[in-house]
Design a protein around this motif. Structure first.
Motif, mmCIF file in Angstrom:
data_model
loop_
_atom_site.group_PDB
_atom_site.id
_atom_site.type_symbol
_atom_site.label_atom_id
_atom_site.label_comp_id
_atom_site.label_asym_id
_atom_site.label_seq_id
_atom_site.Cartn_x
_atom_site.Cartn_y
_atom_site.Cartn_z
ATOM 1 N N ARG A 1 0.763 -1.233 -0.253
ATOM 2 C CA ARG A 1 0.023 0.086 0.074
ATOM 3 C C ARG A 1 0.790 0.976 0.014
ATOM 4 N N LEU A 2 0.407 2.208 -0.867
ATOM 5 C CA LEU A 2 1.233 3.242 -1.022
ATOM 6 C C LEU A 2 2.794 3.351 -1.072
ATOM 7 N N ALA A 3 2.584 1.969 -2.712
ATOM 8 C CA ALA A 3 4.095 1.788 -2.683
ATOM 9 C C ALA A 3 4.280 3.412 -3.460
ATOM 10 N N ARG A 4 6.081 3.338 -4.281
ATOM 11 C CA ARG A 4 6.457 3.780 -4.970
ATOM 12 C C ARG A 4 7.651 3.458 -5.241
ATOM 13 N N GLY A 5 8.305 3.576 -5.864
ATOM 14 C CA GLY A 5 10.158 2.690 -6.533
ATOM 15 C C GLY A 5 10.216 2.901 -7.848
ATOM 16 N N PHE A 6 10.654 1.473 -7.939
ATOM 17 C CA PHE A 6 11.581 1.364 -9.636
ATOM 18 C C PHE A 6 11.805 -0.265 -9.775
ATOM 19 N N ALA A 7 11.350 -0.500 -10.635
ATOM 20 C CA ALA A 7 11.797 -1.747 -11.392
ATOM 21 C C ALA A 7 13.248 -1.582 -12.307
ATOM 22 N N GLU A 8 14.302 -2.281 -12.298
ATOM 23 C CA GLU A 8 15.118 -2.525 -13.176
ATOM 24 C C GLU A 8 15.059 -3.725 -13.781
ATOM 25 N N LEU A 9 14.893 -3.287 -15.753
ATOM 26 C CA LEU A 9 14.252 -4.754 -16.564
ATOM 27 C C LEU A 9 16.041 -5.017 -17.278
ATOM 28 N N THR A 10 16.441 -6.609 -17.367
ATOM 29 C CA THR A 10 17.469 -6.447 -18.506
ATOM 30 C C THR A 10 16.248 -7.546 -19.103
ATOM 31 N N THR A 11 17.041 -7.450 -20.754
ATOM 32 C CA THR A 11 16.195 -9.210 -20.961
ATOM 33 C C THR A 11 17.182 -10.212 -21.090
ATOM 34 N N TYR A 12 16.349 -11.292 -20.651
ATOM 35 C CA TYR A 12 17.279 -12.803 -20.764
ATOM 36 C C TYR A 12 16.991 -13.443 -21.530
ATOM 37 N N TYR A 13 16.123 -12.681 -22.419
ATOM 38 C CA TYR A 13 15.489 -14.009 -23.971
ATOM 39 C C TYR A 13 14.707 -13.014 -24.349
ATOM 40 N N LEU A 14 15.185 -12.164 -26.124
ATOM 41 C CA LEU A 14 13.496 -11.967 -26.791
ATOM 42 C C LEU A 14 14.145 -12.781 -27.579
ATOM 43 N N ASN A 15 12.693 -12.858 -28.960
ATOM 44 C CA ASN A 15 13.087 -13.347 -30.192
ATOM 45 C C ASN A 15 11.988 -12.478 -30.640
ATOM 46 N N THR A 16 12.877 -11.837 -31.546
ATOM 47 C CA THR A 16 12.218 -10.315 -32.610
ATOM 48 C C THR A 16 11.615 -10.545 -33.754
ATOM 49 N N THR A 17 12.075 -12.222 -33.840
ATOM 50 C CA THR A 17 10.749 -12.137 -34.830
ATOM 51 C C THR A 17 9.250 -12.393 -34.316
ATOM 52 N N ASN A 18 9.165 -13.227 -32.744
ATOM 53 C CA ASN A 18 7.567 -13.402 -32.714
ATOM 54 C C ASN A 18 7.656 -12.542 -31.489
ATOM 55 N N GLY A 19 7.990 -11.892 -31.115
ATOM 56 C CA GLY A 19 7.963 -11.098 -29.509
ATOM 57 C C GLY A 19 7.867 -11.367 -28.115
ATOM 58 N N ASP A 20 8.004 -13.093 -27.943
ATOM 59 C CA ASP A 20 8.328 -14.137 -27.181
ATOM 60 C C ASP A 20 9.778 -13.450 -26.554
ATOM 61 N N ALA A 21 9.239 -12.910 -24.411
ATOM 62 C CA ALA A 21 10.472 -12.506 -24.585
ATOM 63 C C ALA A 21 10.620 -13.353 -22.822
ATOM 64 N N ILE A 22 11.875 -13.110 -22.199
ATOM 65 C CA ILE A 22 11.612 -13.535 -20.106
ATOM 66 C C ILE A 22 13.020 -12.166 -19.784
ATOM 67 N N ILE A 23 11.860 -11.282 -18.955
ATOM 68 C CA ILE A 23 12.563 -10.437 -18.493
ATOM 69 C C ILE A 23 13.275 -10.539 -17.173
ATOM 70 N N GLU A 24 14.003 -10.363 -16.475
ATOM 71 C CA GLU A 24 14.559 -10.299 -15.453
ATOM 72 C C GLU A 24 13.876 -8.532 -14.951
ATOM 73 N N TYR A 25 13.302 -9.081 -13.490
ATOM 74 C CA TYR A 25 12.962 -8.088 -12.672
ATOM 75 C C TYR A 25 13.741 -7.592 -11.335
ATOM 76 N N ASN A 26 13.861 -6.434 -10.886
ATOM 77 C CA ASN A 26 15.062 -6.017 -9.859
ATOM 78 C C ASN A 26 14.346 -5.130 -9.118
ATOM 79 N N VAL A 27 13.251 -5.971 -8.649
ATOM 80 C CA VAL A 27 12.558 -4.404 -7.774
ATOM 81 C C VAL A 27 12.805 -3.234 -6.776
#
Length: 188
Positions: free
Chosen positions: A157-183
């Motif tokens: 409740r009343l959260a604020r902050g940031f999420a740092e994202l790193t692409t772990y896997y991305l298929n640029t042809t079809n858009g499938d992705a696995i994204i690492e989140y450090n929040v």
């Protein structure tokens, strides 16, 4: 003339007077209690799949005009998501929640950029039933990026902050992705 002046002065005084209003929809913290703010760090992987038998992201709207260059998520397209959140990058790792919301493809250039409006709900562990809300620009083609946490519910409740994202896997042809989140979340 004198009566008009007196009435004018009284009217001005009346307009300047403050009236105390008592309302049941609002109360002030009169006991001096202050909430102690906490910092929580979260780490998980988001699986965003547009393909397969049961995709977690589906197109729900597109512009009524030719888009131009072929891309997995072309400009102006909107996708609804129900992406699983997992403890690790493997498809067999434990599901700890889901990301539900939508994203809009907002870039007309080769640099894929999304506007995300997503609720990250947790279904396991200490934060079961709680969620964080992210509304932010996501420049997908950048290897490391930061998104804004703008709210939450439950233990966030009343959260604020940031999420740092790193692409772990991305298929640029079809858009499938696995994204690492450090929040990093500040909350009460």
């Amino acid at each position: 003339m004198e009566k008009k002046t007196i009435l004018l002065v009284l009217a001005l005084l009346f307009c300047c007077m403050s009236v105390q209003v008592h309302s049941k929809y609002h109360s002030e913290n009169k006991n001096g209690f202050h909430y102690k703010e906490k910092v929580t760090n979260l780490h998980f992987y988001l699986f965003d799949f547009l393909t397969g038998k049961n995709p977690s992201a589906v197109e729900i709207a597109r512009p009524n005009r030719p888009v131009g260059a072929k891309a997995s998520t072309p400009f102006g397209h909107i996708y609804a998501i129900d992406d699983p959140l997992r403890e690790g990058p493997d498809e067999n790792s434990t599901v700890i929640g889901n990301a539900r919301g939508f994203y809009l493809s907002t870039s007309q250039s080769e640099d894929l950029t999304l506007l995300m409006n997503v609720d990250f709900g947790f279904t396991k562990g200490e934060f079961n039933g709680s969620s964080i809300s992210v509304v932010s620009r996501n420049p997908v083609t950048e290897p490391h990026r930061e998104l804004a946490v703008v709210g939450g519910r439950g233990k966030f409740r009343l959260a604020r902050g940031f999420a740092e994202l790193t692409t772990y896997y991305l298929n640029t042809t079809n858009g499938d992705a696995i994204i690492e989140y450090n929040v990093t979340v500040l909350h009460y």
